[in-house]
Enzyme design. Structure first.
Site, PDB file in Angstrom:
ATOM      1  N   CYS A 172       9.217 100.257 -24.320  1.00  0.00           N
ATOM      2  CA  CYS A 172       8.224  99.568 -23.896  1.00  0.00           C
ATOM      3  C   CYS A 172       8.998  98.439 -23.685  1.00  0.00           C
ATOM      4  O   CYS A 172       8.350  97.450 -23.008  1.00  0.00           O
ATOM      5  CB  CYS A 172       7.595  99.120 -25.448  1.00  0.00           C
ATOM      6  N   HIS A 347      -1.603  98.800 -25.898  1.00  0.00           N
ATOM      7  CA  HIS A 347      -0.098  98.809 -25.901  1.00  0.00           C
ATOM      8  C   HIS A 347       0.091  99.154 -24.691  1.00  0.00           C
ATOM      9  O   HIS A 347      -0.069 100.555 -24.390  1.00  0.00           O
ATOM     10  CB  HIS A 347       0.588  99.033 -27.222  1.00  0.00           C
ATOM     11  N   SER A 616      -7.443  78.743  44.668  1.00  0.00           N
ATOM     12  CA  SER A 616      -6.876  77.879  45.155  1.00  0.00           C
ATOM     13  C   SER A 616      -6.035  76.571  45.057  1.00  0.00           C
ATOM     14  O   SER A 616      -5.335  77.183  44.877  1.00  0.00           O
ATOM     15  CB  SER A 616      -8.519  76.937  45.395  1.00  0.00           C
TER      16      SER A 616
END
Length: 1006
Positions: A172, A347, A616
């Protein structure tokens, strides 16, 4: 923060990004909304009731979409996605999202570590129960796809993260332990950025058995610290945080949600009743150690996010341990609040610690403590009377003055405890206001994803009109991976951005190349006007420096300052400048100057041409860009050219919309063709009066003709008297071999490297017609080129789009507005940069922003295109007498999808309904079936590639073994990798003598 000095910051770590999936919340924002609204998102599951205990209310924190995943985005086949543990898949997506939320989703992120852990969920067993339906999956592959060991390294591989990658398992407390380890790695210099967290995802909810007095709540609610608490409720969740040393985060403009001042991890050892029992001693010690590391007094802590499971043993011991660490409440101005997110969502096991951390980070950041639900009166077994704590039963503002400090507890079965101390982030300097236009970028791996990303950004900006657009631009430019399909807008405010995003035109079907081939096209005289590029001169230092460079170089030759002509300050000066700019003596060097400065500006932004050409006069800027002439020499040569052309008899030029052959048949003796810009686009040149008369005659006859704003008869016999003087001017200058391919507008072919250095090349260029139409014919020969009109104006972009061979697919980019167009020069230029990026160019976005400090901010993340990939749960009582079903072509019962496998590449698209399936030779048919089984796609085109479908070397090994066994020929994995498509592999097998009869016999039944 009480001390923001550099010495203090060396030991602090910033939380710069967060991502997660929680019950009832698909992201962190929704999670926070639910907490503030005091919502419980636990689901009651009546079908899971335990008949033996009618008082039991089965409940679980269900995670929506637990089986959904964008396999194609991460390059996985449908089968690989199917057998991979959903926990690891969701961790991978959330890691990608967390890095993007932190503004570090790009490929140039700092060295990044990964610290994650997962819970047990039985998915490997579910996969093994279906192996008979997946003939190309073996036990090793199942372990690789489901073992917790791969959780961190899978993320590191797919996201190309090169720091440490560690999987952590401490029950956990897992995900809070990962945070501690990540903090230590950052402080030790093992990485510069870290992703930490965990996941518990149970895709198939287990059978729920209730044990009175056990850890599972009877009524389906987690009532932490309450008198009526009798256990916890399980849940699935994923949570990740992105961490960075605080000093680095602040210096780089990261958004700091909160600061980790310190953390600690320990184990209870044997100081407890049993292996699964908690310990006051161990828990108290880990809290005290974390406080010492953080350098704080417990009285500074205003809130503790507790482990708070609601169990009969866990809550009293946790509060007792916290009380030992904090001491009594004596001397505190206000009690320290305590709470538990488990009352909201349940949980979440391995994800519990990071879920509590995310809640605490948001509380510290926003100064609000969400309620702990279901709390009515204190658990009599918990001694709150002598503690510092008060359960936070209602959502309220932060309870203490001064910097907000919080603690987070996570306690693992087996005794590994973790505690983290958080503090409010220091004030961050805001970015300077955005005063101009910004380039906003989004992208996707598919066209649909790119469109979705643009839509999501529009929605976000509409909902957050105060967003700093400069920060947003920086985040999108530097904090995201730039995928193949790209969209962009240029805007000066959020409202403009929303309008542009929602009104964007359809994008081209092709995506960006890996490296765009930019061709810079420089127009000739005619688009010049007073004030052109003034916005760039004033606002872009690189442009200003370049223009100043050539203006200074030309001043002696010209006898005046080009800047006075380009950027007059008063109305009187403007009138003089307009008259002067209309002359060829000033107009030609002015055009060259802004073209050169634009080239240098793009160069400072990392945008450099692969080839150049000119029309040009523009040929001189092209030659300068290619390195033939030095900039100072080039502008002096252009100035000399203008002066010489100014001495020829008064001339003019006119545009005529007729093919060259027809024009030549209509010309009077004193007019010649001066330019052929396309099949029906000519320019005639000659004495001014004759040209004007000829244009009128053509107009009267219904032909389109107009006199151009060019006061000379270039590219005509009128220039013959000046050619010798011009040749001498060229010969007096150093000329170098070009460093870039130079496309001649005299021939329409690539210029010879030696010829372009000689005066004969340039005399011929002055005298003969411009053949820009042939230039375009050459450029159109490579359709992936990006043609960039360098301006001024948009003459060449227009000529390109009007060319008969232009099909609309080739990118044509303009960088300057038309003289009559009321548009910001910076806006048009940024749009051009965006178009180049969209076609695969790689701008230096920091240079684009002048390296001004901008912050990373939270913006919408990548819109994954998820499909459902989930193995069904194993049957609770499988029969031992029933034979397994025969294998199908694509194992569709396992994929859980009907029709095509979701997430398949576009190449594997299914034919429209009603289209008969093509008949294939037996060997190819067998190979297609094998590819389908190995990769999980029901319909594979014979031309599809193994890697394009998500295969890898392991897949190749399996296919080789299958082919050798089926056709009794020698086949190796290297053969599959060389002949990746089913068609080419089948041809190889036939070449090696594959037996068609064996193919028919071995092809599985449909």
């Amino acid at each position: 923060m009480t001390d923001n000095g550099q010495e203090d910051q060396e030991h602090l770590v910033a939380v710069v990004g967060m991502a997660g999936r929680f019950p009832g919340a698909a992201d962190v924002e929704r999670f926070w909304e639910n907490l503030l609204a005091e919502r419980e998102t636990i689901t009651v599951l009546p079908d899971r009731a335990d008949p033996a205990h009618p008082e039991f209310v089965p409940a679980y924190g269900v995670l929506d979409g637990a089986g959904d995943f964008d396999a194609a985005y991460f390059g996985l086949s449908a089968h690989d996605a199917l057998i991979t543990d959903p926990q690891q898949r969701l961790l991978l997506e959330c890691a990608h999202e967390a890095l993007e939320r932190a503004g570090h989703g790009g490929t140039d992120r700092p060295v990044t570590g990964v610290y994650v852990g997962t819970g047990g969920n039985g998915y490997a067993e579910a996969v093994r129960a279906r192996l008979h339906e997946m003939p190309f999956v073996d036990e090793w592959r199942v372990r690789q796809a489901t073992a917790p060991d791969s959780a961190a390294t899978r993320i590191a591989y797919h996201l190309d993260l090169t720091g440490p990658a560690m999987t952590v398992q401490t029950a956990c407390s897992t995900s809070l332990v990962t945070v501690h380890l990540a903090v230590q790695a950052l402080l030790n210099g093992e990485c510069d950025l870290a992703v930490a967290g965990g996941a518990t995802v149970v895709p198939h909810l287990p059978v729920m058995r209730y044990t009175p007095g056990g850890i599972v709540a009877a009524d389906g609610h987690c009532r932490a610290f309450d008198a009526d608490s009798d256990g916890t409720v399980s849940a699935s969740a994923v949570g990740l945080v992105v961490l960075r040393p605080l000093a680095d985060a602040l210096a780089d403009g990261d958004h700091v949600h909160a600061v980790i001042r310190g953390s600690a991890v320990n184990n209870d050892g044997r100081h407890k009743a049993g292996f699964t029992a908690p310990s006051v001693v161990g828990q108290a010690e880990v809290v005290r150690t974390a406080h010492e590391v953080a350098g704080i007094d417990p009285h500074e802590v205003g809130y503790v996010e507790a482990h708070g499971t609601g169990t009969a043993l866990g809550d009293p011991i946790e509060v007792a341990a916290l009380t030992q660490a904090f001491g009594s409440g004596e001397g505190r101005g206000a009690p320290c609040l305590i709470g538990s997110v488990k009352t909201n969502i349940g949980h979440t096991d391995a994800a519990a610690g990071v879920t509590g951390l995310i809640k605490a980070v948001l509380s510290v950041e926003h100064g609000v403590v969400p309620a702990t639900l279901h709390y009515r009166s204190p658990n009599p077994a918990v001694d709150f009377a002598t503690s510092s704590f008060e359960v936070n039963a209602t959502t309220r503002p932060w309870p203490t003055d001064g910097p907000r400090v919080a603690g987070v507890n996570a306690l693992g079965v087996g005794g590994t405890n973790a505690h983290v101390v958080l503090e409010q982030a220091p004030p961050q300097e805001q970015s300077a206001p955005s005063t101009g236009h910004e380039l906003l970028l989004v992208s996707g791996k598919t066209p649909a994803a790119a469109e979705a990303a643009a839509d999501r950004l529009a929605e976000h900006l509409a909902a957050h009109p105060g967003t700093h657009l400069g920060d947003a631009a920086r985040t999108l430019q530097a904090g995201r991976t730039h995928h193949t399909h790209r969209r962009f807008v240029v805007a000066s405010g959020t409202r403009d951005a929303v309008t542009a995003l929602r009104g964007r035109a359809a994008a081209p079907g092709t995506g960006a190349l890996s490296d765009a081939e930019l061709v810079f096209m420089y127009p000739g005289q005619g688009g010049q006007h007073v004030g052109m590029t003034a916005e760039l001169y004033d606002g872009e230092p690189a442009f200003r420096r370049a223009l100043d460079e050539v203006a200074d170089a030309a001043a002696g030759s010209l006898g005046f300052d080009l800047r006075d002509v380009l950027y007059p300050r008063t109305d009187a000066e403007r009138a003089v400048a307009a008259g002067r700019l209309a002359t060829i003596e000033a107009g030609q060097p002015a055009v060259f100057a802004v073209q050169y400065a634009t080239t240098r500006l793009l160069d400072s932004w990392g945008l450099r041409p692969s080839a150049v050409t000119g029309h040009s006069l523009g040929a001189y800027a092209a030659a300068c860009a290619a390195g033939v002439f030095a900039p100072a020499d080039a502008i002096r040569l252009v100035a000399r050219r203008g002066q010489l052309l100014g001495t020829v008899p008064a001339g003019a030029m006119a545009a005529v919309r007729l093919p060259e052959r027809e024009v030549r048949g209509l010309l009077p003796a004193d007019i010649t063709v001066g330019a052929v810009n396309g099949p029906g686009q000519c320019t005639v040149t000659g004495p001014a009066a004759s040209v004007a008369r000829f244009a009128r005659e053509l107009t009267d006859r219904g032909f389109e003709a107009r006199v151009l704003r060019i006061a000379t008869a270039g590219h005509s016999p009128l220039v013959d008297p000046i050619t010798r003087s011009f040749a001498e001017a060229i010969e007096a200058l150093p000329r170098e071999r070009p460093v870039l391919p130079l496309l001649s507008d005299t021939t329409g072919a690539w210029a010879d490297e030696d010829a372009v250095r000689g005066s004969r090349y340039w005399i011929r260029h002055m005298r003969e017609p411009v053949r820009f139409g042939e230039v375009l014919d050459t450029l159109f020969g490579a359709p992936d080129r990006v043609l960039v009109d360098m301006g001024p104006g948009r003459t060449l972009a227009t000529l390109t789009r009007q060319h008969a061979a232009y099909d609309g697919k080739q990118a044509v980019v303009r960088l300057a507005p038309h003289p009559a167009e009321e548009a910001s020069e910076k806006e048009v230029l940024l749009a051009g940069v965006g178009e180049m990026w969209a076609r695969g160019a790689h701008p230096d976005f920091a240079g684009l922003r002048h390296h001004e400090p901008r912050r990373r901010i939270a913006l919408p993340t990548y819109p994954f295109e998820r499909g459902h990939h989930l193995v069904p749960p194993p049957a609770p009582h499988p029969s031992t007498t029933t034979a397994p079903p025969p294998p199908t072509e694509v194992a569709s019962p396992v994929s859980g999808t009907e029709g095509p496998a979701i997430g398949a590449p576009e190449a594997a698209a299914v034919a429209p309904a009603g289209t008969p399936a093509p008949e294939h030779p037996p060997v190819l048919r067998a190979v297609l079936t094998a590819f389908g089984q190995a990769l999980g796609y029901p319909d594979i085109d014979p031309r599809d590639g193994l890697f394009d479908l998500g295969g890898d070397s392991l897949t190749a090994t399996k296919l080789a073994a299958w082919a050798a066994a089926t056709f009794h020929v020698t086949v190796r994995a290297s053969d599959v990798l060389r002949f990746q498509s089913p068609a080419s592999f089948a041809a190889l097998l036939e070449e090696r003598g594959a037996d068609a009869f064996a193919a028919e016999k071995e092809t599985p039944a449909s």
